[in-house]
Design an enzyme around this catalytic site. Structure first.
Site, PDB file in Angstrom:
ATOM      1  N   LYS A  64      15.234  27.419  -7.960  1.00 42.79           N
ATOM      2  CA  LYS A  64      15.965  28.564  -7.026  1.00 42.79           C
ATOM      3  C   LYS A  64      16.665  28.081  -5.924  1.00 42.79           C
ATOM      4  CE  LYS A  64      14.488  32.058  -6.228  1.00 42.79           C
ATOM      5  NZ  LYS A  64      13.272  32.646  -5.389  1.00 42.79           N
ATOM      6  N   SER A  78      13.268  26.450  -3.368  1.00 40.91           N
ATOM      7  CA  SER A  78      11.957  27.032  -3.231  1.00 40.91           C
ATOM      8  C   SER A  78      11.021  25.805  -3.438  1.00 40.91           C
ATOM      9  CB  SER A  78      11.829  28.012  -4.408  1.00 40.91           C
ATOM     10  OG  SER A  78      10.007  27.956  -4.727  1.00 40.91           O
ATOM     11  N   HIS A  90      26.217  54.358  -2.125  1.00 39.49           N
ATOM     12  CA  HIS A  90      24.806  54.554  -2.603  1.00 39.49           C
ATOM     13  C   HIS A  90      24.329  53.301  -3.464  1.00 39.49           C
ATOM     14  CE1 HIS A  90      24.950  58.859  -1.095  1.00 39.49           C
ATOM     15  NE2 HIS A  90      26.333  58.897  -1.513  1.00 39.49           N
ATOM     16  N   GLU A 138      19.586  36.236   4.902  1.00 38.26           N
ATOM     17  CA  GLU A 138      18.281  37.011   4.946  1.00 38.26           C
ATOM     18  C   GLU A 138      17.954  36.765   6.452  1.00 38.26           C
ATOM     19  OE1 GLU A 138      15.783  36.610   1.160  1.00 38.26           O
ATOM     20  OE2 GLU A 138      16.404  34.884   1.943  1.00 38.26           O
TER      21      GLU A 138
END
Ligand code: ARG
Length: 412
Positions: free
Chosen positions: A264, A258, A145, A271
């Site tokens: 970043k 970024s 979980h 992804e």
């Protein structure tokens, strides 16, 4: 000139031509191979001479290597090959139809794609195994979980990824087995009078031979589950590299920045593995839907089988290679992982099991430990390192054994 101009007069409306046109260029070398197999059958039946068979072999090998021979005016790859074969092309279509031809070529394509996927899965698995070897002793919390559950080692966790990949290569082997039979000899749907049947590996039923696309569905299914695995691996990397977890650092050769926020470092590879899983599933469901209502034998709807398979093969190759680069360069923050694993609460299950070993029924042990957790007085007896060692497989000794076994399995 089309292959069917003897029957249909005039030229097609350009809109119709554009609509019918097949995007099948990747089939070229496979169709040349299948065409040679058909030429061998014609030769065996006495319908092509030795010289014609030799010419077919030579010309088809040349055509296979030259995609520029397939031009806009060709209806599909089959027409392109027949046209380029000239006079021989006018003989070679005896006893076959584009229905068995396309199925034969597509099966060879899928067979090749399965082999390629298996090789690239093995390459990724070896990268994961190397990381697991380096992280045999690295403690981390195991999660359910997404809540800390029990301590494990990173090596044990990475071996879970390897197991997923192992099942993937089995699925690609099954898809390859489904593609291996040959539909040649089936002709349009019912064979021919030319005595071309009976070759080894030939499909038993001529109607099934031209109608069946299970092998393409099996392939897309194997790709879908593979991508679901890459997505789950990607998801873990996304979590682990976040500031909140801080378990790994992304390698700069497999991360992005970024355009606006200078600090970043983004896990775009992980992804996109997640994102492309959705696309992979869509390709499978698209073809399932295309095939589901089709009467036997061939229907032109089946032309829609190829684009998803071509795209799935490309994404499989790109995804496995990019993920291998990402995983190979992950910088593990062992301290941060150990710190998370030192949360005393991950030892609560061990405390309950210690009571069981003293003769307390498990439910009562669970309640006693839960009560001490609830009132904030839980104190573990051992450490996370003791805990993983006591459980065998998740600990360094168990991981070393599992690694040796996995290495042997993946090196063959
Ligand atoms: N381009 C077609 C396909 O991909 C080839 C078979 C065409 N057969 C036919 N009878 N029109 O399925």
């Amino acid at each position: 000139m089309t292959l069917w101009s003897g029957r249909v007069g005039g030229s097609l409306d350009p809109a119709v031509w554009a609509f019918l046109h097949a995007d099948d260029a990747p089939l070229l070398p496979y169709d040349c191979e299948a065409s040679f197999q058909h030429a061998q059958r014609l030769h065996a039946a006495g319908l092509l001479s030795d010289a014609e068979l030799a010419e077919a072999e030579r010309r088809l090998a040349e055509i296979a290597l030259d995609p520029s021979g397939y031009v806009e005016a060709d209806e599909d790859v089959h027409s392109a090959i027949e046209r380029q074969l000239g006079d021989l092309g006018r003989k070679i279509h005896a006893g076959r139809s584009r229905n068995d031809q396309v199925a034969a070529a597509f099966r060879l394509y899928v067979l090749d794609a399965c082999g390629e996927a298996r090789d690239q899965i093995a390459a990724l698995a070896l990268v994961v195994l190397s990381l697991a070897e380096a992280e045999v002793d690295t403690l981390m919390p195991g999660y359910t979980h997404l809540q800390r559950g029990q301590p494990v080692t990173l090596g044990h966790h990475l071996l879970a990824w390897v197991e997923m990949l192992d099942r993937d290569r089995t699925r690609f082997a099954a898809a390859a087995a489904a593609a291996r039979e040959s539909p040649l000899g089936a002709g349009a749907l019912a064979g021919s009078t030319l005595g071309l049947g009976g070759a080894p590996g030939q499909m038993r039923n001529s109607i099934d031979a031209v109608a069946d696309r299970d092998f393409a569905l099996d392939y897309l299914y194997a790709v879908s589950i593979l991508y679901i695995h890459l997505s789950r691996i990607g998801e873990e990397i996304v979590f682990w590299c976040s500031g909140e977890f801080g378990f790994v650092k992304l390698p700069e050769n497999a991360a992005t920045g970024s355009s606006m926020m200078p600090q970043k470092l983004n896990p775009d590879v992980a992804e996109l593995a997640r994102g492309k899983a959705g696309t992979a599933i869509g390709r499978l469901t698209g073809l399932l839907a295309a095939v589901k209502g089709l009467p036997l034998a061939y229907d032109r709807d089946l032309q829609e089988d190829k684009a998803p398979v071509f795209a799935a093969r490309l994404d499989t190759r790109l995804g496995l290679q990019a993920l291998a680069a990402l995983v190979a360069g992950l910088g593990v923050d062992r301290e941060r992982m150990a710190q998370a694993a030192s949360d005393p609460l991950v030892l609560a299950t061990d405390a309950a099991e210690a009571l069981v070993l003293e003769g307390v029924p498990f439910r009562e042990a669970h309640e006693r430990v839960a009560a001490s957790v609830r009132d904030g007085s839980f104190v573990p007896t051992g450490t996370a390192a003791d805990s993983v060692a006591a459980r065998g497989a998740p600990g360094p000794g168990g991981v070393r054994d599992a690694l040796a076994e996995a290495r042997a399995r993946w090196s063959c």
